[in-house]
Scaffold this active site. Structure first.
Site, PDB file in Angstrom:
ATOM      1  N   GLU A 115       0.835  -1.204   0.000  1.00  0.00           N
ATOM      2  CA  GLU A 115       0.000   0.000   0.000  1.00  0.00           C
ATOM      3  C   GLU A 115       0.873   1.260   0.000  1.00  0.00           C
ATOM      4  OE1 GLU A 115      -3.977  -1.779   2.174  1.00  0.00           O
ATOM      5  OE2 GLU A 115      -2.459  -0.866   3.453  1.00  0.00           O
ATOM      6  N   GLU A 165      -5.778  -7.448  -2.029  1.00  0.00           N
ATOM      7  CA  GLU A 165      -6.431  -7.529  -0.717  1.00  0.00           C
ATOM      8  C   GLU A 165      -7.894  -7.158  -0.881  1.00  0.00           C
ATOM      9  OE1 GLU A 165      -4.674  -5.271   2.480  1.00  0.00           O
ATOM     10  OE2 GLU A 165      -2.624  -5.731   1.824  1.00  0.00           O
TER      11      GLU A 165
END
Length: 470
Positions: free
Chosen positions: A164, A359
């Site tokens: 991320e 995810e």
């Protein structure tokens, strides 16, 4: 268009090292920043987690049974190079642990993917150098990346640098660079650290291109779709700008090899444009093979505008409101499958590269006393997590709509924490898994793995390559 996913479509799970492994003081591991970071006294610590270090055989068997053909995990930097420095020897015990994990995944028919850094770092680099505020730490990361590629790259063909990565432009904590130099504008420091992380990422891409040219490297962001609360032109503009800064910026750099014009203007106008060293422009040209992202929810914001004093994420955060059209979990994360479809389209068309959902999932409280666990097992029952089944079913359907209705090229659908793990704040209250792990914040119990109702559903969905979602 035939509505069948390709035979090589990936289904699986993602985790981080510190949320799963435990074994804090075993195997020659050095001190990681998570080992010393202060914790909420009501929560746990990272010393045991779900004891993956000792139990991965059992967990790989569960993943194989669920139909996984892909597993993304992170390497603990301090297991490989205990202090993270340029000149210390590699910890061979750490290499041995990950070699065995990789080999056993492959033997089970599960493709491994390595995340080099999932917010962690050897504590020595934090304490002595302020993390990625230092270009020395960038060089240390490059060395670490090369060691991992050298030791694991013959078998691992999917790589990423930072989990991320767009969060590095929003919080210094994830870059482990929280000390702001005296006299330096905090926003300028933030965006300089973010730039340093970009350079570290690009150095890892360069290393992979040179050392394992047949392998793939991605760039990953945490993407939260952003809607305007009203239909006013001002609200629409603000929402579009917010999405560009928070989500588009990193995707554009990953795929196009330079800062986008809108970001150069934003940073220059505020005096926050980072300092580029001599090689940086050329390094940024090491672009990725595909765009990966996490997606859990969308956000809705009211009218606003970006000032010249605060970073964009602070301004956006002040304007987030509840979306009346979306249900949410206990933590206020709004459930929006159509937002996944919207996001896939944007990232694909923005980058011109395949996308990969790395995810997805929903956190839910599933607290049980030991007596309740024992009674449930004695009665032959399990956790009835229909909310999780519904969430994944709806998101897979919208993923397929993006693929078949809009022509988005997507490599796979990977779930977060498929076997319950400690949440990012180090607590067991927020569970994502299809498998219950029998522990609480304070009581480790027996760490028994107990398949939930969703276990059988996801097995059916994955083994049918996304065809059977009933």
């Amino acid at each position: 268009m035939e509505r069948k996913l390709p035979d090589n479509f990936y289904w699986g799970g993602s985790v981080s090292s510190f949320q799963t492994e435990g074994a804090r003081n075993e195997g020659g591991k050095g001190v990681c920043v998570y080992d010393v970071r202060p914790m909420n006294p009501e929560f746990s610590d990272w010393s045991v987690a779900i004891d993956e270090y000792h139990r991965y055989d059992e967990d790989i068997a569960l993943m194989k049974d669920m139909g996984f053909n892909f597993y993304r995990f992170s390497i603990c930097w301090s297991r490989i190079i205990p202090n993270g420095t340029l000149d210390e020897p590699v910890n061979e015990e750490g290499v041995k642990f990950y070699n065995e994990l990789i080999d056993k995944l492959l033997a089970a028919g599960i493709e491994p993917m390595i995340t080099l850094v999932h917010f962690d770092m050897p504590y020595h680099l934090v304490k002595e150098y302020n993390g990625f505020a230092s270009r020395y730490v960038v060089d240390c990361f490059e060395r670490y990346a090369k060691v991992c590629i050298e030791r694991f790259g013959d078998r691992v063909k999917h790589w990423m640098s930072f989990n991320e990565q767009n969060l590095h432009a929003m919080m210094l904590r994830v870059s482990n660079a929280e000390e702001i130099p005296e006299g330096v504008d905090p926003a300028k420091h933030l965006y300089q650290v973010n730039h340093n992380v970009f350079i570290a990422h690009c150095k890892a891409v360069r290393a992979l291109r040179n050392m394992q040219p047949d392998a793939k490297f991605c760039g990953m962001s945490a993407v939260t779709n952003i809607y305007p609360y009203s239909n006013t032109p001002k609200n629409n503009l603000f929402a579009w700008q917010a999405y560009q800064y928070m989500n588009g910026f990193h995707t554009d750099v990953f795929s196009k090899g330079k800062y986008p014009d809108y970001m150069v203007a934003y940073l220059t106008n505020r005096g926050w444009m980072p300092k580029f060293e001599e090689e940086d422009e050329e390094l940024l040209k090491y672009t990725v093979d595909y765009i990966a992202f996490s997606y859990y929810r969308s956000n809705t914001i009211t009218e606003g505008e970006f000032d010249y004093k605060r970073p964009y994420h602070e301004v956006v955060g002040e304007h987030v409101v509840k979306n009346p059209h979306c249900e949410a979990n206990e933590w206020g994360w709004e459930i929006d499958p159509q937002g996944l479809r919207w996001t896939m389209n944007d990232l694909y068309n923005r980058s011109g590269l395949p996308v990969f959902i790395l995810e997805n999932g929903i956190g839910w409280r599933e607290d049980m006393t030991q007596e309740e666990v024992d009674a449930m097992l004695a009665a032959g029952k399990t956790i009835e997590d229909d909310y999780r089944i519904n969430y994944h079913r709806d998101h897979i359907k919208e993923m397929k709509n993006a693929i078949f209705e809009e022509g988005v090229e997507c490599l796979g659908y990977i779930t977060w924490g498929p076997i319950d793990i400690l949440a990012s704040m180090c607590n067991m209250d927020k569970r994502y898994g299809f498998v219950y792990v029998n522990r609480t914040n304070k009581d480790l119990r027996d760490l028994k793995r107990i398949p939930k109702k969703s276990y059988q559903w996801v097995k059916k969905a994955f083994e049918s390559n996304g065809e059977d979602l009933d």
